[in-house]
Design a protein around this motif. Structure first.
Motif, short mmCIF file in Angstrom:
data_model
loop_
_atom_site.label_atom_id
_atom_site.label_comp_id
_atom_site.label_asym_id
_atom_site.label_seq_id
_atom_site.Cartn_x
_atom_site.Cartn_y
_atom_site.Cartn_z
N GLU A 387 1.80 1.68 -11.74
CA GLU A 387 1.48 1.06 -10.42
C GLU A 387 2.43 1.72 -9.12
N LYS A 391 0.78 1.65 -5.35
CA LYS A 391 0.77 1.40 -4.03
C LYS A 391 1.74 2.48 -3.12
N GLN A 395 0.00 3.08 0.42
CA GLN A 395 0.56 2.73 1.67
C GLN A 395 0.40 4.41 2.78
N GLN A 462 8.04 4.52 -6.42
CA GLN A 462 6.76 4.13 -5.28
C GLN A 462 7.48 5.27 -4.43
#
Length: 476
Positions: A387, A391, A395, A462
């Motif tokens: 995940e 992301k 982004q 992330q």
């Protein structure tokens, strides 16, 4: 005269205990670079072994090993109580030596060259999360308890304790009922597939394979002179009926039903039953490659295709490379009970056996519950990293890409909204120090798939994924 303590490591990154390069080799290369760059000059004194070990928080023997190697190669000279200095009259290159040699043809043959671990590298589990301390403890125990007969030639079938541990694990985790004698331990998927081919198939036999599919499957079967029978894949996996109609004389099928390689879709239940019915009717064989079936994130892992096999037509293959680490080079094959004797004969001809010490460590790791706990932790961790990476990439790359919605596996498929060669982009990424595999390289007759396969297991956040995504964006 005291040497400047910072000099040897000035231009290199700090020592990395998680690196595949041993610590003593990292120290060795620090000094090599410092000498090559002129930071250390001939005749200049270097820190004493004891002092450097204390400064770096290392065992004295680690630093001493590095110094001994440097002395043996002529970079250092010992002057007794006067200490150790850079060798006088040393002629060095004007460019630094690479940290990791690219081939083994050079004069430094003290270590085996290792491939770099690159961001997004495929088929690579989260090595940073592997329980190395537990593994080391079990390894030390297995070494201490090694007996004389354990040092003889290993069984080509596999270590009994590991075969038993695998059979027990498969019963609980994958719904497969088998006896230890049905389990054969091999040195990797290619060896497993070659063993199946030798035991059950003949040159010229048609073999159904997924399209797109795992390239080594096609390459190995072609090398063994099998006739490749590509079958298209959709959102429900291999189009079994289409494959049966197109290749009515096929003798076997190789499938990845849990997470189709490379698309990661699952083979639907109707198609699973259709494939099994075909195998029984045609007296054909189904080779189930369950390379990462444990890692499903939207529900519980699906039962193995083998668990539905009532007629003994499915051969199940699994690997420790994805759930433990690639360097272990251990896989396994579960054959129907009626095929045990033919596979024992084929194993005696074509297999050399795997190191029993490694097998003993894995068997202990499994029997003491570490294996099951490790998989549970990794399933949770991979779900989080999957995940986070998705992301981060979105982004950074925004509308330039789309990501396939995949239920499991250890990689993402990133498709480009503006058409371009995925092979060319993968090459540009590799030249920039990023890893990617072109989806089109997995295609045979079907050429509609284009995109990049990106491993996410070793991307820890992330933020890291976003930074990597920006590097990708610069190369689009």
């Amino acid at each position: 005269m005291r040497a400047a303590k910072a000099q040897p490591g000035q231009r290199l990154s700090p020592l990395d205990p998680s690196s595949s390069e041993p610590i003593y080799r990292q120290i060795y290369w620090r000094f090599r670079h410092a000498i090559t760059d002129g930071a250390l000059r001939p005749g200049q004194r270097v820190p004493a072994v004891r002092a450097l070990a204390k400064e770096l928080g290392l065992a004295r023997g680690t630093v001493d090993t590095a110094y001994s190697l440097l002395s043996a190669e002529g970079y250092f000279q010992s002057r007794g109580q006067a200490g150790t200095v850079v060798a006088l009259g040393l002629k060095v290159r004007t460019t630094p030596a690479p940290v990791q040699p690219s081939d083994s043809s050079g004069s430094d043959i003290s270590i085996r060259p290792k491939a770099s671990i690159l961001p997004f590298q495929m088929a690579l589990p989260a090595l940073d999360a592997f329980p190395r301390k537990i593994w080391a403890q079990l390894g030390a125990r297995c070494v201490r308890t090694t007996r004389i007969h354990d040092m003889a030639n290993p069984s080509v079938f596999g270590l009994d304790s590991l075969r038993s541990a695998i059979a027990s694990y498969l019963q609980i985790a994958r719904g497969i009922t088998c006896l230890p004698r049905q389990v054969f331990v091999t040195s990797g998927y290619r060896t497993t597939l070659a063993l199946v081919s030798h035991a059950l198939l003949e040159p010229g036999d048609q073999v159904l394979i997924e399209d797109p599919g795992y390239p080594p499957t096609r390459q190995l079967l072609e090398h063994m002179h099998m006739q490749i029978a590509p079958v298209p894949v959709d959102h429900d996996g291999m189009r079994v009926a289409q494959g049966i109609d197109a290749w009515p004389h096929a003798r076997a099928a190789v499938v990845t039903p849990a997470h189709q390689s490379p698309l990661s879709v699952a083979l639907s239940l109707p198609r699973r039953l259709e494939l099994l019915e075909w195998a029984t009717r045609q007296q054909a064989w189904v080779i189930e490659d369950d390379y990462d079936g444990e890692y499903r994130y939207i529900s519980r892992p699906l039962p193995a295709l083998k668990s539905l096999d009532q007629d003994g037509r499915v051969l199940y293959t699994g690997t420790f490379s994805k759930v433990l680490f690639p360097g272990i080079r251990l896989s396994y094959l579960v054959v129907p009970a009626a095929l045990v004797e033919p596979f024992e004969q084929a194993s005696q001809t074509f297999l050399g056996g795997c190191p029993e010490l490694t097998q003993a460590i894995v068997a202990t790791f499994m029997s003491e519950g570490h294996f099951a706990r490790h998989i549970q932790r990794m399933r949770k961790l991979y779900g989080e990293r999957r995940e986070a990476v998705a992301k981060g990439l979105k982004q950074a790359l925004g509308d330039h890409i789309s990501l396939d919605a995949q239920p499991g596996g250890m990689h993402l498929i990133m498709r480009l909204t503006q058409p371009q060669s995925d092979r060319a982009l993968a090459e540009r990424l590799l030249q920039a120090g990023l890893y990617a595999e072109a989806l089109s390289d997995c295609c045979i007759a079907t050429q509609s798939h284009s995109g990049l396969m990106l491993g996410f297991a070793n991307i820890d956040s992330q933020a890291s994924a976003e930074q990597l995504g920006k590097r990708v964006l610069a190369l689009l």
